[in-house]
Design a protein around this motif. Structure first.
Motif, PDB file in Angstrom:
ATOM      1  N   LEU A 112      21.837   6.838   3.632  1.00 61.36           N
ATOM      2  CA  LEU A 112      22.341   8.207   3.808  1.00 61.36           C
ATOM      3  C   LEU A 112      21.790   8.847   5.082  1.00 61.36           C
ATOM      4  CD1 LEU A 112      22.107   9.568   0.159  1.00 61.36           C
ATOM      5  CD2 LEU A 112      24.205   9.242   1.475  1.00 61.36           C
ATOM      6  N   ALA A 113      20.479   8.759   5.256  1.00 58.35           N
ATOM      7  CA  ALA A 113      19.856   9.380   6.431  1.00 58.35           C
ATOM      8  C   ALA A 113      20.328   8.722   7.724  1.00 58.35           C
ATOM      9  CB  ALA A 113      18.335   9.306   6.314  1.00 58.35           C
ATOM     10  N   ALA A 114      20.430   7.405   7.720  1.00 63.37           N
ATOM     11  CA  ALA A 114      20.890   6.693   8.920  1.00 63.37           C
ATOM     12  C   ALA A 114      22.338   7.051   9.239  1.00 63.37           C
ATOM     13  CB  ALA A 114      20.732   5.190   8.734  1.00 63.37           C
ATOM     14  N   ASN A 115      23.184   7.091   8.224  1.00 68.15           N
ATOM     15  CA  ASN A 115      24.587   7.455   8.448  1.00 68.15           C
ATOM     16  C   ASN A 115      24.744   8.915   8.870  1.00 68.15           C
ATOM     17  OD1 ASN A 115      25.708   4.906   7.956  1.00 68.15           O
ATOM     18  ND2 ASN A 115      25.727   5.252   5.757  1.00 68.15           N
ATOM     19  N   ALA A 116      23.759   9.736   8.527  1.00 70.81           N
ATOM     20  CA  ALA A 116      23.787  11.148   8.933  1.00 70.81           C
ATOM     21  C   ALA A 116      23.196  11.338  10.328  1.00 70.81           C
ATOM     22  CB  ALA A 116      23.026  12.001   7.924  1.00 70.81           C
ATOM     23  N   GLY A 117      22.622  10.276  10.884  1.00 72.05           N
ATOM     24  CA  GLY A 117      22.015  10.375  12.209  1.00 72.05           C
ATOM     25  C   GLY A 117      20.661  11.052  12.196  1.00 72.05           C
ATOM     26  N   ASP A 118      19.988  11.050  11.055  1.00 69.52           N
ATOM     27  CA  ASP A 118      18.693  11.709  10.907  1.00 69.52           C
ATOM     28  C   ASP A 118      17.575  10.677  11.056  1.00 69.52           C
ATOM     29  OD1 ASP A 118      16.452  13.127  10.214  1.00 69.52           O
ATOM     30  OD2 ASP A 118      17.231  13.825   8.295  1.00 69.52           O
ATOM     31  N   ILE A 119      17.031  10.598  12.242  1.00 73.36           N
ATOM     32  CA  ILE A 119      16.012   9.595  12.557  1.00 73.36           C
ATOM     33  C   ILE A 119      14.761   9.795  11.708  1.00 73.36           C
ATOM     34  CG2 ILE A 119      14.507   8.699  14.378  1.00 73.36           C
ATOM     35  CD1 ILE A 119      16.746   9.539  16.385  1.00 73.36           C
ATOM     36  N   LYS A 120      14.277  11.019  11.646  1.00 72.31           N
ATOM     37  CA  LYS A 120      13.022  11.310  10.937  1.00 72.31           C
ATOM     38  C   LYS A 120      13.098  10.933   9.457  1.00 72.31           C
ATOM     39  CE  LYS A 120       9.684  14.998  10.183  1.00 72.31           C
ATOM     40  NZ  LYS A 120       9.748  15.571   8.860  1.00 72.31           N
ATOM     41  N   THR A 121      14.163  11.341   8.781  1.00 74.28           N
ATOM     42  CA  THR A 121      14.299  11.036   7.346  1.00 74.28           C
ATOM     43  C   THR A 121      14.511   9.547   7.126  1.00 74.28           C
ATOM     44  OG1 THR A 121      15.211  13.255   6.994  1.00 74.28           O
ATOM     45  CG2 THR A 121      15.552  11.650   5.238  1.00 74.28           C
ATOM     46  N   THR A 122      15.251   8.909   8.019  1.00 74.04           N
ATOM     47  CA  THR A 122      15.445   7.455   7.916  1.00 74.04           C
ATOM     48  C   THR A 122      14.096   6.753   7.987  1.00 74.04           C
ATOM     49  OG1 THR A 122      17.621   7.610   8.966  1.00 74.04           O
ATOM     50  CG2 THR A 122      16.598   5.438   8.911  1.00 74.04           C
ATOM     51  N   LEU A 123      13.281   7.129   8.962  1.00 68.03           N
ATOM     52  CA  LEU A 123      11.964   6.508   9.113  1.00 68.03           C
ATOM     53  C   LEU A 123      11.061   6.803   7.924  1.00 68.03           C
ATOM     54  CD1 LEU A 123      11.360   7.147  12.907  1.00 68.03           C
ATOM     55  CD2 LEU A 123      11.870   4.957  11.801  1.00 68.03           C
ATOM     56  N   GLU A 124      11.133   8.017   7.405  1.00 64.50           N
ATOM     57  CA  GLU A 124      10.327   8.358   6.230  1.00 64.50           C
ATOM     58  C   GLU A 124      10.687   7.443   5.057  1.00 64.50           C
ATOM     59  OE1 GLU A 124       9.434  12.066   3.172  1.00 64.50           O
ATOM     60  OE2 GLU A 124      10.544  12.476   5.013  1.00 64.50           O
ATOM     61  N   ALA A 125      11.977   7.239   4.839  1.00 62.99           N
ATOM     62  CA  ALA A 125      12.416   6.369   3.740  1.00 62.99           C
ATOM     63  C   ALA A 125      12.007   4.915   3.989  1.00 62.99           C
ATOM     64  CB  ALA A 125      13.928   6.480   3.563  1.00 62.99           C
ATOM     65  N   ILE A 126      12.128   4.468   5.235  1.00 63.32           N
ATOM     66  CA  ILE A 126      11.730   3.092   5.574  1.00 63.32           C
ATOM     67  C   ILE A 126      10.240   2.900   5.290  1.00 63.32           C
ATOM     68  CG2 ILE A 126      11.324   1.490   7.492  1.00 63.32           C
ATOM     69  CD1 ILE A 126      13.962   2.522   8.718  1.00 63.32           C
ATOM     70  N   TYR A 127       9.402   3.810   5.799  1.00 66.69           N
ATOM     71  CA  TYR A 127       7.959   3.662   5.621  1.00 66.69           C
ATOM     72  C   TYR A 127       7.548   3.778   4.158  1.00 66.69           C
ATOM     73  CZ  TYR A 127       7.635   3.648  10.672  1.00 66.69           C
ATOM     74  OH  TYR A 127       7.784   3.319  11.983  1.00 66.69           O
ATOM     75  N   GLU A 128       8.244   4.579   3.401  1.00 65.28           N
ATOM     76  CA  GLU A 128       7.956   4.676   1.971  1.00 65.28           C
ATOM     77  C   GLU A 128       8.295   3.341   1.285  1.00 65.28           C
ATOM     78  OE1 GLU A 128       6.349   6.538  -1.260  1.00 65.28           O
ATOM     79  OE2 GLU A 128       6.473   7.387   0.750  1.00 65.28           O
TER      80      GLU A 128
END
Length: 185
Positions: free
Chosen positions: A120-136
Motif C-alpha cells: 500500500l505504502a509503495a503504491n502510494a509513493g510513500d517512501i517513509k511508510t514503506t521503509l517503516e513497514a520493511i524494517y518492521e
C-alpha cells in the motif's frame, strides 16, 4: 538471482531522473533536504544485512496459513482497501503497521499486515511508510531483505513524485551494493 528487470528499473529511473528532471531536483533546497532524510533511512542498515538475520526472528509462516490469514485481513479492511487515493493507502498502511506491532501472538497476521502495508505504502509513493513497514518486517521475521526491498523499491519507482525519484535511484544503488557485498546477485 535477480531479473534484468531490477537493473532495467535502476537504469530507467536514473536516466529519467538525472536527464529529464535534474534541474527540478536541485532547485528546491527543502525538497533536496527531505530527499536526503529519506535516503538516510534507506542506507541506515547498509552492509548490515547479514547481521539482520537474527536467530530469534520468527520464520515466515506456512504459505497455506498465510493465504487464509490474508483473506481474513483483506475482508476486515475491504472498505479501506477499495479506496484508491494515495493518502488513504498511506493511512491504511500505517494502521496495518500498528496492527502488526500490537499482534505479538499471531505471526500470520503480523506478516500479512506488514506485507500489505509495504504494498500500500509503495503504491502510494510513500517512501517513509514503506521503509517503516520493511524494517518492521525485517526486525520480526527472517526474510531475504534484498528481495523484499527490491520489490518495494520497484513499486515505489512507479509511484513517487518526480522530485523524489533520486531517492529511489539512491535506494537501488544502495541495494545493489548490499547485494554485491552479500554475493546475492
Amino acid at each position: 538471482l535477480y531479473s534484468t528487470n531490477f537493473l532495467s528499473i535502476i537504469f530507467w529511473i536514473f536516466i529519467n531522473t538525472i536527464v529529464s528532471h535534474s534541474s527540478a531536483i536541485a532547485t528546491d533546497k527543502e525538497d533536496f533536504s527531505n530527499n536526503n532524510k529519506e535516503f538516510n533511512l534507506i542506507k541506515k542498515d547498509k552492509f548490515n544485512e547479514s547481521e539482520k538475520i537474527d536467530v530469534n526472528n520468527k520464520t515466515i509462516p506456512d504459505k497455506a496459513a498465510l493465504i487464509e490469514t490474508e483473506k481474513i485481513i483483506r475482508d476486515i479492511f475491504k472498505t479501506e482497501l477499495k479506496n484508491t487515493k494515495s493518502e488513504n493507502k498511506k493511512t491504511l498502511a500505517i494502521k496495518l503497521i500498528e496492527q502488526a506491532k500490537e499482534t505479538q501472538d499471531d505471526s500470520n497476521s503480523q506478516y500479512i499486515c506488514l506485507k500489505i502495508a509495504i504494498d500500500l505504502a509503495a503504491n502510494a509513493g510513500d517512501i517513509k511508510t514503506t521503509l517503516e513497514a520493511i524494517y518492521e518486517l525485517i526486525d520480526i521475521f527472517s526474510v531475504d531483505t534484498i528481495i523484499i526491498k527490491e520489490m518495494a523499491f520497484s513499486k515505489l519507482a512507479k509511484s513517487v513524485k518526480k522530485e523524489e525519484r533520486i531517492v529511489i535511484v539512491q535506494a537501488f544503488l544502495t541495494l545493489t551494493d548490499d547485494a554485491i557485498h552479500l554475493e546475492k546477485f
